[in-house]
Design a protein around this motif. Structure first.
Motif, PDB file in Angstrom:
ATOM      1  N   ALA A  10      50.937  22.738  38.872  1.00  0.00           N
ATOM      2  CA  ALA A  10      52.229  21.919  39.568  1.00  0.00           C
ATOM      3  C   ALA A  10      52.215  20.275  38.765  1.00  0.00           C
ATOM      4  CB  ALA A  10      51.686  21.643  40.818  1.00  0.00           C
ATOM      5  N   ALA A  11      51.395  19.741  38.595  1.00  0.00           N
ATOM      6  CA  ALA A  11      51.456  18.440  37.977  1.00  0.00           C
ATOM      7  C   ALA A  11      51.692  18.326  36.357  1.00  0.00           C
ATOM      8  CB  ALA A  11      50.395  17.409  38.339  1.00  0.00           C
ATOM      9  N   ALA A  12      51.039  19.181  35.672  1.00  0.00           N
ATOM     10  CA  ALA A  12      51.154  19.375  34.422  1.00  0.00           C
ATOM     11  C   ALA A  12      52.333  19.157  33.659  1.00  0.00           C
ATOM     12  CB  ALA A  12      50.317  20.774  33.777  1.00  0.00           C
ATOM     13  N   PRO A  13      53.438  19.953  34.074  1.00  0.00           N
ATOM     14  CA  PRO A  13      54.692  19.682  33.323  1.00  0.00           C
ATOM     15  C   PRO A  13      55.189  18.328  33.115  1.00  0.00           C
ATOM     16  CG  PRO A  13      55.080  21.631  34.615  1.00  0.00           C
ATOM     17  CD  PRO A  13      53.620  20.975  34.984  1.00  0.00           C
ATOM     18  N   SER A  14      55.137  17.446  34.193  1.00  0.00           N
ATOM     19  CA  SER A  14      55.450  16.124  34.167  1.00  0.00           C
ATOM     20  C   SER A  14      54.673  15.230  33.423  1.00  0.00           C
ATOM     21  CB  SER A  14      55.710  15.497  35.518  1.00  0.00           C
ATOM     22  OG  SER A  14      54.434  15.548  36.219  1.00  0.00           O
ATOM     23  N   ALA A  15      53.057  15.855  33.324  1.00  0.00           N
ATOM     24  CA  ALA A  15      52.512  14.816  32.322  1.00  0.00           C
ATOM     25  C   ALA A  15      52.637  15.361  31.005  1.00  0.00           C
ATOM     26  CB  ALA A  15      50.867  15.127  32.754  1.00  0.00           C
ATOM     27  N   ILE A  16      52.964  16.476  30.532  1.00  0.00           N
ATOM     28  CA  ILE A  16      53.399  16.898  29.298  1.00  0.00           C
ATOM     29  C   ILE A  16      54.838  15.873  28.966  1.00  0.00           C
ATOM     30  CG2 ILE A  16      54.626  18.773  27.944  1.00  0.00           C
ATOM     31  CD1 ILE A  16      52.502  20.653  29.556  1.00  0.00           C
ATOM     32  N   VAL A  17      55.618  15.719  29.880  1.00  0.00           N
ATOM     33  CA  VAL A  17      56.744  15.094  29.567  1.00  0.00           C
ATOM     34  C   VAL A  17      56.656  13.793  28.912  1.00  0.00           C
ATOM     35  CG1 VAL A  17      59.111  14.139  30.389  1.00  0.00           C
ATOM     36  CG2 VAL A  17      58.298  16.576  30.588  1.00  0.00           C
ATOM     37  N   ASP A  18      55.681  13.100  30.240  1.00  0.00           N
ATOM     38  CA  ASP A  18      55.247  11.515  29.906  1.00  0.00           C
ATOM     39  C   ASP A  18      54.549  11.508  28.703  1.00  0.00           C
ATOM     40  OD1 ASP A  18      56.473  11.163  32.558  1.00  0.00           O
ATOM     41  OD2 ASP A  18      54.557  11.086  33.469  1.00  0.00           O
ATOM     42  N   ALA A  19      53.602  12.356  28.168  1.00  0.00           N
ATOM     43  CA  ALA A  19      52.971  12.359  26.913  1.00  0.00           C
ATOM     44  C   ALA A  19      53.682  12.305  25.928  1.00  0.00           C
ATOM     45  CB  ALA A  19      51.783  13.332  26.851  1.00  0.00           C
ATOM     46  N   TYR A  20      54.821  13.048  25.807  1.00  0.00           N
ATOM     47  CA  TYR A  20      55.839  13.292  24.633  1.00  0.00           C
ATOM     48  C   TYR A  20      56.570  12.002  24.757  1.00  0.00           C
ATOM     49  CZ  TYR A  20      59.907  14.724  21.921  1.00  0.00           C
ATOM     50  OH  TYR A  20      60.662  14.630  21.009  1.00  0.00           O
ATOM     51  N   ILE A  21      56.954  11.495  25.664  1.00  0.00           N
ATOM     52  CA  ILE A  21      58.036  10.387  25.715  1.00  0.00           C
ATOM     53  C   ILE A  21      57.164   9.099  25.108  1.00  0.00           C
ATOM     54  CG2 ILE A  21      59.256   8.330  27.198  1.00  0.00           C
ATOM     55  CD1 ILE A  21      60.001  10.703  28.839  1.00  0.00           C
ATOM     56  N   ALA A  22      55.946   8.926  25.624  1.00  0.00           N
ATOM     57  CA  ALA A  22      54.949   7.841  24.938  1.00  0.00           C
ATOM     58  C   ALA A  22      54.851   8.116  23.534  1.00  0.00           C
ATOM     59  CB  ALA A  22      53.650   7.985  25.942  1.00  0.00           C
ATOM     60  N   ALA A  23      54.517   9.297  23.016  1.00  0.00           N
ATOM     61  CA  ALA A  23      54.172   9.510  21.586  1.00  0.00           C
ATOM     62  C   ALA A  23      55.503   9.220  20.698  1.00  0.00           C
ATOM     63  CB  ALA A  23      53.995  10.885  21.422  1.00  0.00           C
ATOM     64  N   ALA A  24      56.777   9.695  21.150  1.00  0.00           N
ATOM     65  CA  ALA A  24      57.865   9.381  20.578  1.00  0.00           C
ATOM     66  C   ALA A  24      58.285   7.788  20.453  1.00  0.00           C
ATOM     67  CB  ALA A  24      59.219  10.019  21.378  1.00  0.00           C
ATOM     68  N   GLU A  25      57.816   7.157  21.539  1.00  0.00           N
ATOM     69  CA  GLU A  25      58.001   5.760  21.381  1.00  0.00           C
ATOM     70  C   GLU A  25      57.045   4.974  20.408  1.00  0.00           C
ATOM     71  OE1 GLU A  25      59.818   4.971  26.045  1.00  0.00           O
ATOM     72  OE2 GLU A  25      57.676   4.759  25.671  1.00  0.00           O
ATOM     73  N   GLU A  26      56.012   5.632  20.387  1.00  0.00           N
ATOM     74  CA  GLU A  26      54.919   5.066  19.446  1.00  0.00           C
ATOM     75  C   GLU A  26      55.456   5.317  18.075  1.00  0.00           C
ATOM     76  OE1 GLU A  26      51.170   3.334  18.304  1.00  0.00           O
ATOM     77  OE2 GLU A  26      52.566   3.084  19.940  1.00  0.00           O
ATOM     78  N   ILE A  27      56.131   6.366  17.883  1.00  0.00           N
ATOM     79  CA  ILE A  27      56.513   6.644  16.145  1.00  0.00           C
ATOM     80  C   ILE A  27      57.504   5.504  16.083  1.00  0.00           C
ATOM     81  CG2 ILE A  27      58.129   8.271  15.027  1.00  0.00           C
ATOM     82  CD1 ILE A  27      56.830  10.405  16.534  1.00  0.00           C
TER      83      ILE A  27
END
Length: 394
Positions: free
Chosen positions: A120-137
């Motif tokens: 239930a919680a994993a999809p939003s955590a996956i999205v959050d991880a992606y956004i943070a990684a893109a911003e770090e690039i």
């Protein structure tokens, strides 16, 4: 640090400077979807290997932020992100920064601890991880460019074959590799900017970079904006410039960027780069490639395996621009497209060419400068040991 920004971003909002309207007009496009990013990259409203990767990564992040992923379970969320990234990868296949960014982002979403979170919680955590990684690039690119500028300027000053009486150097650059091609400062143009800021640049020359004129439209614009002493030449004038022995015009180095540097050092860059390397070797001029380690492709062993993008014939047979009035002033409200050749002539229009490693004196990365070994090829294990070990081994 330059005030020019090709990319403006806050979480949930991405704006990209339309570089087709430069140098006469500043207009930012709002990019909210992967389709809009694909079109922006494909039409070259944004270009430059680092900027392409940043725009693709952030655009999908904006899409995710606004609920683009409807997947109810983690495996479907990862599959959705993969599909969007694979789609974006096709926008400019030669630029390896985009491929490397996509590989990294795919690894990030797979590293989320799904078991600990639950379906239930994993999809939003996956999205959050992606956004943070893109911003770090995005964030890391500026830091990388500043380090490239520092390493490259220091190496050139120590190895320049000729200097002005004041100990300064003159250089030539091809295409556009500055703030407009990156998150800021630039790679090859970043070295020139670093030389200038330290008082070590005598003069910079830039080619117009036919057929798309990134040099005359963009690099010349940046050089004037930064008040760097500079002169524009046509691509075909380089040999004549290199043969000039006039103090200050005698070039110490050609400094270019890279869309892809493969394992042995062969480098794909804007078409015309190979010819400059041949001319530089003949005239005893240093040839420097400025590239972040994200532009180094260890999977590809030689330049023979690089896929070269070919672009539409109209880029060679037509040209567009703002109208110049009888008084010599530019009217940005009036843009016309004119034919420069017979419209039925056959056209070959490769966007890039490959410069063999043997013609390159140094590859400048954010981790330091790599020079050729006795074999005539480059060894990048010292500047990227983990990736080297993972791909090459010893």
């Amino acid at each position: 640090m330059s005030g020019l920004q090709a990319i403006r971003y806050t979480r949930g909002k991405l704006e990209v400077l339309d570089q087709l309207r430069l140098p006469h007009e500043h207009h930012y496009d709002t990019i909210s979807t992967s389709e809009e990013a694909f079109d922006c990259i494909k039409t070259m409203r944004v270009r430059g290997a680092p900027a392409i990767a940043i725009v693709a990564a952030l655009a999908h992040g904006v899409e995710l932020y606004h609920g683009g992923c409807k997947a109810p379970i983690p495996t479907e969320a990862i599959s959705y992100i993969d599909s969007r990234l694979d789609y974006l990868k096709q926008s400019r296949p030669t630029a390896v920064d985009l491929t490397n960014a996509i590989t990294h982002l795919k690894a990030v979403v797979r590293a989320v601890d799904i078991a600990a979170l639950g379906d239930a919680a994993a999809p939003s955590a996956i999205v959050d991880a992606y956004i943070a990684a893109a911003e770090e690039i995005f964030r890391k690119d500026t830091e990388t460019n500043l380090r490239i500028g520092e390493h490259g300027s220091r190496w050139l000053l120590a190895n320049a074959p000729v200097k002005s009486p004041e100990g300064k150097v003159s250089v030539l650059t091809h295409c556009n590799t500055g703030s407009l091609a990156t998150s800021g400062h630039g790679t090859a143009l970043g070295i020139i900017r670093s030389l200038h800021s330290a008082g070590n640049l005598h003069h910079a020359f830039c080619t117009e970079t036919r057929p798309y004129n990134q040099g005359s439209r963009l690099t010349a614009f940046e050089l004037v904006y930064e008040r760097i002493p500079a002169t524009l030449i046509t691509d075909s004038m380089a040999g004549a410039l290199f043969a000039t022995k006039k103090v200050g015009s005698h070039i110490a180095a050609v400094i270019v960027g890279a869309d892809r540097v493969v394992r042995n050092g062969d480098t794909a860059n804007k078409v015309g780069t190979y010819a400059l390397a041949v001319l530089a070797r003949y005239h005893g001029i240093k040839f420097i490639v400025a590239a972040p380690t994200t532009s180094i492709d260890l999977q590809t062993t030689t330049g023979a395996d690089i896929k070269i993008e070919e672009r539409k014939p109209e880029e060679l047979t037509q040209i567009s621009g703002a109208v110049v009035g009888a008084d010599g002033k530019v009217d940005i409200s009036r843009t016309v497209r004119v034919a420069t050749a017979h419209q039925e002539i056959a056209v070959w229009n490769p966007a890039f060419d490959v410069t063999p490693a043997d013609l390159i004196d140094a590859v400048v990365t954010e981790q330091g400068v790599v020079v050729k070994g006795e074999s005539g090829s480059f060894d990048f294990r010292g500047v990227m040991p983990e990736r080297w070990a993972a791909v090459v081994g010893q």
